[in-house]
Design an enzyme around this catalytic site. Structure first.
Site, short mmCIF file in Angstrom:
data_model
loop_
_atom_site.label_atom_id
_atom_site.label_comp_id
_atom_site.label_asym_id
_atom_site.label_seq_id
_atom_site.Cartn_x
_atom_site.Cartn_y
_atom_site.Cartn_z
N CYS A 68 86.49 3.63 -40.36
CA CYS A 68 86.47 3.18 -38.97
C CYS A 68 87.54 2.16 -38.61
O CYS A 68 88.34 2.37 -37.70
CB CYS A 68 85.10 2.58 -38.65
SG CYS A 68 83.69 3.64 -38.94
N HIS A 127 85.19 -3.65 -33.65
CA HIS A 127 85.44 -3.47 -35.08
C HIS A 127 86.89 -3.73 -35.48
O HIS A 127 87.40 -3.13 -36.43
CB HIS A 127 85.02 -2.06 -35.51
CG HIS A 127 84.53 -2.01 -36.93
ND1 HIS A 127 84.41 -0.84 -37.65
CD2 HIS A 127 84.13 -3.00 -37.77
CE1 HIS A 127 83.95 -1.10 -38.85
NE2 HIS A 127 83.77 -2.41 -38.95
#
Length: 464
Positions: free
Chosen positions: A71, A136
């Site tokens: 990710c 993130h």
């Protein structure tokens, strides 16, 4: 007669002005979705009518890659338009709550502040920018979306959180929902639906003000934890376990995408809006029941199932609807593609690896957008050159595959193609020698675990 010429001149100017009106841009970004888990990818199980409609309205890319199979690094490459390995963003998601790191830890890990983001570039072109969902890319305040080119933010700074509201403060503060900067505001309802609803106001406001906008919807669906509503679960009575839950989560993701596209049509701006749908990496089939067929591999591996992703792009008047594009592209191409669409000159973009893909798709440019693509994580690495792919492992000899005949990567051709194998191996090392050292490192136990996951989802390796 002069009045006629004046009228013609005014009408012509109006048409030119309309033709040059910059398009709005909506990026719909899924998380950990399986390559095969959409109707437009051939699934007979998943229910994705809205995204299937988008596929018919635009272009489906059959060889779209991410810049990394996990990710955080994948998002760093997308956001900067460049290979994140070049600025040391190689090893792990951030914040690094599972890491043993060098130089930085926890919230101090993030997308380096000197890197310019796609939102920075689009603001330069006069766009209003907003980010919804999973960030993130660093937990410390200096990494915050509002300091990386976005005007508005509603989401969470971390990498995963529940889809239903927390009844009390979560232990991990970076998973709290945040509106703007440091204003915590827990959502109400199912998060995938909420993120779509939050974006609609931004879209409507800027539509009324005639301000071109960039809306980045960074869904955490279908990443763990496996949360779905009872109503969505009931749509899949024939499924069980995580497969049932991921189907319900995908249905919610599709519903959210549909809300966005319906709003664009309602406001009369769909014809001047670019819509892209893609995913951050291959599905972690062992964690969320996702399906990466027809490929081997899963998230965190360099097999095709870890790095090749669904990818749709709609731009009315620029891209032919209901078509496919079959040459390799990368998610780091989105930044220059968006910047060019916004009226920027791609040659102004310094030190990037992506290209504007539109001229390739509509036939203005021939050849491949990328002859060579690279991926890396510690001792592991992969390289695609033309239709050949080299994969290097930490625990066995490197292998060479010819993808048109071997999409599952089952037939190692290193012995029968020794010259090609050696040249690609040396070229990959030469590329690695240009990179910045990783800013943080994973514990080796995680690398070992990923090799085990790779073999478990690589058919010709199960019996070894």
């Amino acid at each position: 007669m002069k009045y006629i010429f004046l009228l013609i001149s005014i009408i012509s100017s109006v048409h030119v002005g309309l033709a040059q009106e910059p398009p709005n841009i909506v990026l719909l970004f899924a998380d950990d979705a399986g390559y095969a888990d959409f109707g437009f990818q051939g699934s007979k199980i998943m229910k994705t009518p809205n995204l299937d409609k988008l596929a018919k309205q635009g272009v489906r890319f059959t060889q779209a890659y991410v810049t990394h199979p996990t990710c955080g690094p994948s998002r760093a490459g997308l956001m900067t338009g460049k290979s994140q390995y070049r600025f040391g963003y190689e090893e792990n998601n951030v914040p690094g709550f599972m890491s043993a790191v060098s130089a930085a830890d926890g919230a101090e890990m993030g997308l380096p502040v000197q890197e310019i983001t796609m939102a920075d570039y689009l603001k330069k072109q006069g766009y209003a920018t907003a980010f919804y969902g999973k960030w993130h890319l660093g937990g410390a305040d200096r990494f915050h979306p509002l300091k990386r080119g976005f005007d508005e933010f509603y989401g969470f700074r971390g990498g995963a959180r529940d889809y239903f509201p927390y009844e009390s403060d979560p232990k991990e503060s970076l998973n709290k929902m945040e509106r703007g900067f440091a204003h915590y505001e827990e959502h109400k309802g199912y998060l995938t639906d909420v993120l779509a609803e939050e974006s609609l106001d931004f879209i409507e406001r800027n539509s009324k003000s005639k301000t071109p906008f960039f809306a980045f919807l960074s869904f955490n669906a279908v990443h763990t934890p496996m949360d779905a509503t009872e109503e969505d679960l009931k749509q899949f009575p024939e499924l069980m376990g995580n497969r049932k839950i991921v189907a319900a989560m995908t249905l919610a993701l599709d519903r959210a995408a549909g809300k966005i596209m319906d709003k664009l049509s309602e406001l009369g701006i769909a014809e001047n809006t670019i819509v892209v749908f893609t995913n951050d990496n291959g599905g972690p089939s062992d964690k969320n029941g996702s399906d990466n067929s027809p490929f081997s591999g899963i998230k965190s591996t360099h097999l095709e199932g870890g790095i090749r992703v669904p990818f749709l792009m709609k731009w009315p008047g620029k891209l032919k609807p209901n078509t496919t594009y079959d040459l390799p592209i990368s998610t780091f191409d989105l930044l220059p593609t968006f910047y060019a669409a916004a009226g920027g000159a791609v040659k102004e973009l310094k030190d990037i690896d992506g290209v504007d893909i539109v001229p390739y798709v509509n036939g203005e440019k021939t050849g491949r957008p990328h002859e060579v693509l690279f991926w890396k994580r510690d001792a592991r690495a992969a390289m695609r050159k033309g239709d050949w792919k080299l994969v290097r492992f930490p625990d066995r000899p490197a292998q060479l595959f010819y993808l048109p005949d071997d999409e599952k990567e089952l037939n190692d051709l290193s012995a029968s193609e020794p010259v090609r194998f050696k040249e690609m191996y040396k070229e990959m090392f030469a590329w690695e020698a240009t990179l910045e050292r990783p800013r943080w490192l994973l514990k080796k136990s995680y690398e070992k675990a990923d090799i085990g996951r790779m073999d478990a989802y690589w058919p010709n390796k199960k019996s070894e």
